[in-house]
Scaffold this motif. Sequence first.
Motif, short mmCIF file in Angstrom:
data_model
loop_
_atom_site.label_atom_id
_atom_site.label_comp_id
_atom_site.label_asym_id
_atom_site.label_seq_id
_atom_site.Cartn_x
_atom_site.Cartn_y
_atom_site.Cartn_z
N HIS A 1 45.64 36.33 30.84
CA HIS A 1 45.17 35.16 31.59
C HIS A 1 43.97 35.51 32.47
O HIS A 1 42.97 34.77 32.50
CB HIS A 1 46.31 34.62 32.45
N TYR A 2 44.05 36.64 33.16
CA TYR A 2 43.00 37.00 34.11
C TYR A 2 41.72 37.47 33.40
O TYR A 2 40.62 37.03 33.74
CB TYR A 2 43.51 38.10 35.05
N TYR A 3 41.88 38.36 32.42
CA TYR A 3 40.70 38.99 31.82
C TYR A 3 40.13 38.22 30.64
O TYR A 3 38.92 38.29 30.39
CB TYR A 3 41.04 40.42 31.39
N ILE A 4 40.97 37.50 29.89
CA ILE A 4 40.48 36.82 28.69
C ILE A 4 40.33 35.32 28.91
O ILE A 4 39.27 34.74 28.60
CB ILE A 4 41.43 37.09 27.50
N ILE A 5 41.36 34.68 29.47
CA ILE A 5 41.29 33.22 29.67
C ILE A 5 40.35 32.88 30.82
O ILE A 5 39.44 32.05 30.69
CB ILE A 5 42.68 32.63 29.93
N LEU A 6 40.55 33.51 31.98
CA LEU A 6 39.74 33.21 33.16
C LEU A 6 38.46 34.04 33.25
O LEU A 6 37.57 33.72 34.03
CB LEU A 6 40.55 33.45 34.45
N ARG A 7 38.41 35.13 32.46
CA ARG A 7 37.27 36.06 32.51
C ARG A 7 37.01 36.57 33.92
O ARG A 7 35.87 36.76 34.36
CB ARG A 7 36.01 35.42 31.93
N GLY A 8 38.10 36.78 34.67
CA GLY A 8 37.99 37.36 36.00
C GLY A 8 37.63 36.39 37.10
O GLY A 8 37.45 36.81 38.25
N HIS A 9 37.55 35.10 36.81
CA HIS A 9 37.15 34.10 37.82
C HIS A 9 38.35 33.23 38.18
O HIS A 9 38.79 32.41 37.37
CB HIS A 9 35.99 33.25 37.30
N VAL A 10 38.86 33.40 39.39
CA VAL A 10 40.07 32.71 39.83
C VAL A 10 39.71 31.62 40.84
O VAL A 10 38.95 31.87 41.79
CB VAL A 10 41.07 33.70 40.46
N ASP A 11 40.26 30.44 40.65
CA ASP A 11 40.12 29.36 41.63
C ASP A 11 41.24 29.53 42.66
O ASP A 11 42.36 29.07 42.46
CB ASP A 11 40.24 28.00 40.93
N VAL A 12 40.93 30.21 43.76
CA VAL A 12 41.94 30.55 44.75
C VAL A 12 42.55 29.30 45.38
O VAL A 12 43.77 29.23 45.58
CB VAL A 12 41.35 31.48 45.83
N THR A 13 41.73 28.32 45.69
CA THR A 13 42.24 27.10 46.32
C THR A 13 43.30 26.43 45.44
O THR A 13 44.32 25.95 45.93
CB THR A 13 41.09 26.12 46.58
N ALA A 14 43.07 26.42 44.13
CA ALA A 14 44.02 25.78 43.20
C ALA A 14 45.36 26.50 43.18
O ALA A 14 46.41 25.88 42.99
CB ALA A 14 43.43 25.74 41.79
N LEU A 15 45.35 27.82 43.40
CA LEU A 15 46.60 28.58 43.40
C LEU A 15 47.54 28.12 44.52
O LEU A 15 48.76 28.18 44.39
CB LEU A 15 46.32 30.08 43.58
N GLY B 1 42.19 38.79 47.00
CA GLY B 1 43.13 38.96 48.11
C GLY B 1 44.43 38.19 47.98
O GLY B 1 45.11 37.96 48.97
N VAL B 2 44.80 37.79 46.75
CA VAL B 2 46.02 37.00 46.55
C VAL B 2 47.14 37.89 46.01
O VAL B 2 46.89 38.81 45.23
CB VAL B 2 45.79 35.81 45.60
N PRO B 3 48.38 37.62 46.40
CA PRO B 3 49.51 38.43 45.91
C PRO B 3 49.97 37.99 44.52
O PRO B 3 49.62 36.90 44.04
CB PRO B 3 50.60 38.17 46.94
N PHE B 4 50.78 38.81 43.91
CA PHE B 4 51.34 38.54 42.58
C PHE B 4 52.03 37.19 42.51
O PHE B 4 51.84 36.42 41.57
CB PHE B 4 52.31 39.67 42.24
#
Length: 442
Positions: free
Chosen positions: A375-389, A81-84
């Motif tokens: 970054h999203y698919y290879i580095i993070l493997r689809g797991h985003v730390d939303v709070t850190a953003l 649910g985060v924007p670009f």
Amino acid sequence: MNNRMSPELLPSTAQQRTLTTFDLAILCAAMVVNVVGLIIPTQIFFAGTLSPLAILLCALLGFSLVACLITLTGDIGTRYGVPFTLFIRDCFGLRGAIVGSLARAAVCVTWCGIITWLGASAINTILETWLGFSHFWIVFAIFAGCQIVNASRGVKSMSRFGWLAIPLLALMLCAMVLWLLKTHDITVLTVFERPPEPPTPDSFTLFGAISVFAGGWLSEALNGSDLSRKLRLAPNGPEASFFMRNRAMIIAFFTGFIISGLVLSGTGLISGVLSGHYDPVEMMKVSFREQPLILVIGCLTLVVAQWSTNTCANIFPATLVLLNLCPRLSFAAATWIVGLLSILLMPWLLMAHLAWVQILFSACLAPILGIMLVHYYIILRGHVDVTALYDSGQRRWRVNGMLALAIGIISGIVFRDQAFFVAFPVASLSYGLLVRIRGRER
């Protein structure tokens, strides 16, 4: 999280995800259906080397490529649910994200001005034809203001306008093409069998033309998460499989975006080839000089087309970028600032070079998109730390992302004829290698 941040930039809740698949399909069609979409294929044809059929094939490949990329970036919004503008902080840092956001916003603002200018020209032609009234700059100011008011009411308001605009536009485009074919006593097949024009210094190769169609819509590919975060959640929500949670994105973009883009490109080619003009307003003035009713209908088509695109594909994403930079602004105020900036860029000076403008934007935006996906698919493997953003204490600059961005943009400018196909992979590979060599910056 940053308390000063605009509510529009916070992760969307389930209650805020109100768009249906049909709403999104209408928005997709509204993105691609615009006056520039009529001009670009015709400018490519008049530049020489490529036949109408080859240009239509390039359009199909370009729009299909962008639809795939939009679906990939859209998963960020679907799951988190985060924007670009917030996600790229993890790629470029707090300050670096501003650079990436401004590059994307510059594209949106530029097209907003160009399309508004063409729409106002069409309205002025209507008034001149029926009322003998011709005051372009008055028309331009009123028309631009009405557009911005509509956009300032939010994304749902934009989709409601599309419900009216897109069906009406489809009927008008069909009527215009049929009229031209009948007037010239020619078939669609004959138009597309026409040989290419002689080469000119501005002609495009096959890959160059695909780059024009793909590169010109990269701002929409970056916009994927901004749209998907407003979609109703699929069963099981973010935990569903990739295809299940992004099913609405796939359906909407592969129908509303690709089909609408092909129809518009074909219409532009037929109109341009038969009239000898790439400017739709001038084309209609020449073709329908003795048919004022048809001229008015054609100009109204252009107005509807540019309005629907400007609101959702240009004004809305640029507004989100501005809200990220100036969180105390209201959504409406940010929208008005975007609209005024688009006018100050004097878009009428760019009209004769729109295909090359798209190539330049492709060189600037393709690296951002490539870095995001790696970054999203290879580095993070689809797991985003939303709070850190949303943490204002994170790194201001992320060197890996900024270096890869610079390398990608330079390569795209050097090989400008194939800007997208050079800048995208170069930036993607550079970023992956830099992270592997230097490690991920936290």
